[in-house]
Design a protein around this motif. Structure first.
Motif, mmCIF file in Angstrom:
data_model
loop_
_atom_site.group_PDB
_atom_site.id
_atom_site.type_symbol
_atom_site.label_atom_id
_atom_site.label_comp_id
_atom_site.label_asym_id
_atom_site.label_seq_id
_atom_site.Cartn_x
_atom_site.Cartn_y
_atom_site.Cartn_z
ATOM 1 N N MET A 109 0.876 -1.302 0.128
ATOM 2 C CA MET A 109 0.100 -0.009 -0.012
ATOM 3 C C MET A 109 1.084 1.188 -0.209
ATOM 4 S SD MET A 109 -2.986 0.978 2.888
ATOM 5 C CE MET A 109 -4.613 -0.112 1.774
ATOM 6 N N SER A 110 0.595 2.086 -0.848
ATOM 7 C CA SER A 110 1.224 3.362 -1.223
ATOM 8 C C SER A 110 1.163 4.353 0.190
ATOM 9 C CB SER A 110 0.982 4.218 -2.248
ATOM 10 O OG SER A 110 -0.299 4.788 -2.051
ATOM 11 N N PHE A 111 2.072 5.334 0.189
ATOM 12 C CA PHE A 111 1.990 6.389 1.209
ATOM 13 C C PHE A 111 0.718 7.146 1.072
ATOM 14 C CE2 PHE A 111 2.298 10.792 2.210
ATOM 15 C CZ PHE A 111 2.703 10.808 3.600
ATOM 16 N N TYR A 112 0.283 7.381 -0.122
ATOM 17 C CA TYR A 112 -0.886 8.035 -0.482
ATOM 18 C C TYR A 112 -2.101 7.370 -0.061
ATOM 19 C CZ TYR A 112 -4.591 10.415 -3.121
ATOM 20 O OH TYR A 112 -5.484 11.067 -4.047
ATOM 21 N N SER A 113 -1.865 5.771 -0.345
ATOM 22 C CA SER A 113 -3.267 5.317 0.344
ATOM 23 C C SER A 113 -3.383 4.966 1.647
ATOM 24 C CB SER A 113 -3.183 3.729 -0.226
ATOM 25 O OG SER A 113 -3.176 3.946 -1.804
ATOM 26 N N ILE A 114 -2.215 5.042 2.300
ATOM 27 C CA ILE A 114 -2.306 4.711 4.093
ATOM 28 C C ILE A 114 -2.680 6.047 4.525
ATOM 29 C CG2 ILE A 114 -0.724 4.560 5.905
ATOM 30 C CD1 ILE A 114 1.100 2.529 3.977
ATOM 31 N N ALA A 115 -1.999 7.378 3.977
ATOM 32 C CA ALA A 115 -2.210 8.708 4.752
ATOM 33 C C ALA A 115 -3.730 8.998 4.635
ATOM 34 C CB ALA A 115 -1.641 9.645 4.019
ATOM 35 N N LYS A 116 -4.438 8.463 3.170
ATOM 36 C CA LYS A 116 -5.790 8.884 3.081
ATOM 37 C C LYS A 116 -6.536 8.201 3.791
ATOM 38 C CE LYS A 116 -9.219 8.688 -0.641
ATOM 39 N NZ LYS A 116 -9.505 8.844 -2.180
ATOM 40 N N LYS A 117 -6.476 6.660 3.965
ATOM 41 C CA LYS A 117 -7.407 5.815 4.586
ATOM 42 C C LYS A 117 -7.377 6.033 5.939
ATOM 43 C CE LYS A 117 -8.416 0.880 4.962
ATOM 44 N NZ LYS A 117 -8.268 -0.520 4.396
ATOM 45 N N PHE A 118 -6.152 6.152 6.636
ATOM 46 C CA PHE A 118 -6.094 6.269 8.037
ATOM 47 C C PHE A 118 -5.953 7.487 8.850
ATOM 48 C CE2 PHE A 118 -4.475 1.874 6.568
ATOM 49 C CZ PHE A 118 -5.278 1.477 7.259
ATOM 50 N N VAL A 119 -5.606 8.409 7.943
ATOM 51 C CA VAL A 119 -5.305 9.753 8.680
ATOM 52 C C VAL A 119 -6.386 10.835 7.934
ATOM 53 C CG1 VAL A 119 -3.652 11.594 9.163
ATOM 54 C CG2 VAL A 119 -2.857 9.186 9.199
ATOM 55 N N VAL A 120 -6.062 11.219 6.862
ATOM 56 C CA VAL A 120 -6.851 12.469 6.285
ATOM 57 C C VAL A 120 -8.375 12.110 6.088
ATOM 58 C CG1 VAL A 120 -6.621 13.867 3.945
ATOM 59 C CG2 VAL A 120 -4.609 12.641 4.908
ATOM 60 N N ALA A 121 -8.270 10.994 5.507
ATOM 61 C CA ALA A 121 -10.004 10.804 5.108
ATOM 62 C C ALA A 121 -10.909 10.798 6.507
ATOM 63 C CB ALA A 121 -10.378 9.574 4.487
ATOM 64 N N PRO A 122 -10.371 10.102 7.377
ATOM 65 C CA PRO A 122 -11.122 10.116 8.642
ATOM 66 C C PRO A 122 -11.103 11.470 9.372
ATOM 67 C CG PRO A 122 -9.759 8.070 8.926
ATOM 68 C CD PRO A 122 -9.345 8.978 7.423
ATOM 69 N N THR A 123 -10.062 12.247 9.497
ATOM 70 C CA THR A 123 -10.237 13.647 10.143
ATOM 71 C C THR A 123 -10.953 14.677 9.163
ATOM 72 O OG1 THR A 123 -7.929 13.269 10.536
ATOM 73 C CG2 THR A 123 -8.870 15.656 10.429
ATOM 74 N N VAL A 124 -10.721 14.510 7.731
ATOM 75 C CA VAL A 124 -11.711 15.444 6.953
ATOM 76 C C VAL A 124 -13.284 15.171 6.995
ATOM 77 C CG1 VAL A 124 -12.301 16.176 4.457
ATOM 78 C CG2 VAL A 124 -9.766 16.303 5.417
ATOM 79 N N ASN A 125 -13.419 13.831 7.036
ATOM 80 C CA ASN A 125 -15.026 13.385 6.953
ATOM 81 C C ASN A 125 -15.670 13.607 8.318
ATOM 82 O OD1 ASN A 125 -14.776 12.529 4.313
ATOM 83 N ND2 ASN A 125 -13.950 10.376 4.861
ATOM 84 N N THR A 126 -14.792 13.643 9.436
ATOM 85 C CA THR A 126 -15.461 13.880 10.749
ATOM 86 C C THR A 126 -15.640 15.498 10.932
ATOM 87 O OG1 THR A 126 -14.380 11.834 11.638
ATOM 88 C CG2 THR A 126 -15.025 13.628 13.224
ATOM 89 N N ALA A 127 -14.612 16.215 10.635
ATOM 90 C CA ALA A 127 -14.623 17.678 10.858
ATOM 91 C C ALA A 127 -15.484 18.398 9.829
ATOM 92 C CB ALA A 127 -13.406 18.293 10.963
ATOM 93 N N PHE A 128 -15.459 17.984 8.567
ATOM 94 C CA PHE A 128 -16.073 19.005 7.570
ATOM 95 C C PHE A 128 -17.077 18.280 6.746
ATOM 96 C CE2 PHE A 128 -11.341 19.965 7.992
ATOM 97 C CZ PHE A 128 -11.550 21.170 8.254
ATOM 98 N N ARG A 129 -17.165 17.212 6.717
ATOM 99 C CA ARG A 129 -18.430 16.507 6.421
ATOM 100 C C ARG A 129 -18.655 16.696 4.839
ATOM 101 N NH1 ARG A 129 -23.282 17.907 8.638
ATOM 102 N NH2 ARG A 129 -22.121 19.797 9.468
ATOM 103 N N PRO A 130 -17.705 16.703 3.868
ATOM 104 C CA PRO A 130 -17.873 17.003 2.693
ATOM 105 C C PRO A 130 -18.871 16.041 2.012
ATOM 106 C CG PRO A 130 -16.032 15.460 3.013
ATOM 107 C CD PRO A 130 -16.619 15.678 4.429
ATOM 108 N N TRP A 131 -19.864 16.974 1.097
ATOM 109 C CA TRP A 131 -20.784 16.392 0.430
ATOM 110 C C TRP A 131 -20.272 16.408 -1.148
ATOM 111 C CZ3 TRP A 131 -22.800 19.627 -3.308
ATOM 112 C CH2 TRP A 131 -22.636 21.139 -3.052
#
Length: 234
Positions: free
Chosen positions: A1-23
């Motif tokens: 799994m690439s750095f991009y995939s790891i960072a997105k799945k485990f760090v960036v996406a959970p943080t962004v989805n929780t805080a900003f609830r993008p539609w």
């Protein structure tokens, strides 16, 4: 799994989805495979975080080369992050330097990637949508790939120009149907063809975003605003 995939799945996406609830609207307009250009308005530094979170495939961005040239700890972190996440430094000074940067973007498309680009060339200084630069058309015509117009909504409220700490606000992304420019492929180097393609892309972005359109380059508007501030302060 690439750095991009790891960072997105485990760090960036959970943080962004929780805080900003993008539609998002129109996600099925993103090609599931093969190269394409994702062309978006640009309201905030955070834009290049929200788009990768929403789009299932990896997005490589043409990012200003300033992010690779900083000093100290912050500069090191920026270089590390942007390089490992597959971003491409874009020299916006013009001439051969800018041409070489576009060639790197062209190679990414030839390798089958999604390439994110902000046709205005910089963040909007006043919330309006500004005249697109020709780089997006040069890439689309040379690589013969579709362009997916997109509109970010509300990211200027999350991180206004000049603010480093994001505010918690809900944001959105509207994705339009892919545009193809087959009739221009044989005239890929013609500036009139490039301008026609760029203007059509900007027109679609304007319809999606609902922004007022200003037929001047954002860099020129920024310069004029800066001059006005200097005059007022003198």
């Amino acid at each position: 799994m690439s750095f991009y995939s790891i960072a997105k799945k485990f760090v960036v996406a959970p943080t962004v989805n929780t805080a900003f609830r993008p539609w998002v609207k129109g996600l099925d307009n993103i090609p599931t495979h093969g190269p394409a250009i994702l062309a978006s308005n640009h309201l905030s530094f955070s834009d290049s975080i929200f788009i990768p979170v929403v789009v299932p495939r990896q997005v490589r961005f043409l990012a200003k080369n300033d992010y690779w040239q900083g000093s100290g700890v912050t500069g090191t972190i920026n270089r590390w992050f942007f390089s490992l996440s597959g971003q491409i430094p874009m020299d916006r000074s013009g001439g051969k330097a800018s041409s070489d940067s576009l060639n790197a973007g062209l190679q990414a498309l030839r390798d089958g990637h999604l390439l994110g680009i902000y046709p205005e060339g910089t963040r909007s200084p006043d919330g309006r949508l500004h005249r697109g630069k020709l780089g997006v058309a040069k890439l689309a015509l040379e690589a013969r790939v579709p362009v997916v117009p997109m509109a970010l909504i509300g990211t200027d409220k999350v991180q206004p120009v000049g603010k480093s700490i994001p505010r918690v606000r809900r944001v959105g992304l509207i994705i339009g149907e892919p545009l193809t420019f087959d009739s221009y492929f044989d005239n890929a180097t013609d500036r009139f063809a490039q301008r026609a393609v760029t203007d059509e892309i900007m027109s679609r972005i304007m319809r999606l975003s609902g922004q007022e359109y200003h037929d001047r380059y954002a860099t020129d508007v920024k310069r004029k605003l800066a001059q006005s501030r200097d005059t007022d302060g003198s």
